[in-house]
Design an enzyme around this catalytic site. Structure first.
Site, PDB file in Angstrom:
ATOM      1  CB  ILE A   1      -0.973   0.006   1.211  1.00 30.79           C
ATOM      2  CG1 ILE A   1      -2.038   1.093   1.047  1.00 30.79           C
ATOM      3  CG2 ILE A   1      -0.216   0.121   2.530  1.00 30.79           C
ATOM      4  CD1 ILE A   1      -3.210   0.951   2.010  1.00 30.79           C
ATOM      5  CB  CYS A   2       1.911   3.832  -1.826  1.00 25.77           C
ATOM      6  SG  CYS A   2       0.971   3.967  -3.368  1.00 25.77           S
ATOM      7  NE  ARG A   3      -1.279  11.852  -1.491  1.00 23.81           N
ATOM      8  CZ  ARG A   3      -1.788  12.175  -2.685  1.00 23.81           C
ATOM      9  NH1 ARG A   3      -1.433  11.512  -3.761  1.00 23.81           N
ATOM     10  NH2 ARG A   3      -2.651  13.165  -2.791  1.00 23.81           N
TER      11      ARG A   3
END
Length: 103
Positions: A64-66
């Protein structure tokens, strides 16, 4: 190619108690501003040097990231290395669950 799940699907799986190998690939300042408590922080910029920390086993590595872009790049890289990976589409911008702060 790798699979994708939504942030809401990830939230549901965590609430059901499913054990998930969740890696947050955002930078440390983003991590401190809010992250999923079950996640581990391995910034995309450090991923190649920290492959030994991924703990594959039978579990997929969920990234996951932004917004899903950097985690998608991480998925591309890890998939090419033979890892089983899942990208969280929409990333933290779509995260409906609780957020932890700080380290």
């Amino acid at each position: 190619m790798y699979t994708e799940i939504t942030a809401a699907e990830l939230d549901s799986q965590l609430k059901e108690g499913k054990s998930i190998n969740l890696i947050d690939v955002r930078e440390p300042d983003e991590w401190q501003e809010g992250h999923i408590k079950e996640a581990r922080s391995i910034p995309l910029s450090e991923l190649q040097e920290r492959l030994n920390e991924l703990k594959q086993g039978d579990q997929d590595i969920v990234l996951i990231c932004r917004s899903g872009g950097r985690s998608g790049k991480a998925c591309d890289f890890l998939h090419a290395q033979g890892y089983k990976v899942v990208n969280v589409a929409g990333g933290m911008l779509q995260w409906p669950g609780e957020v932890a702060f700080g380290e």
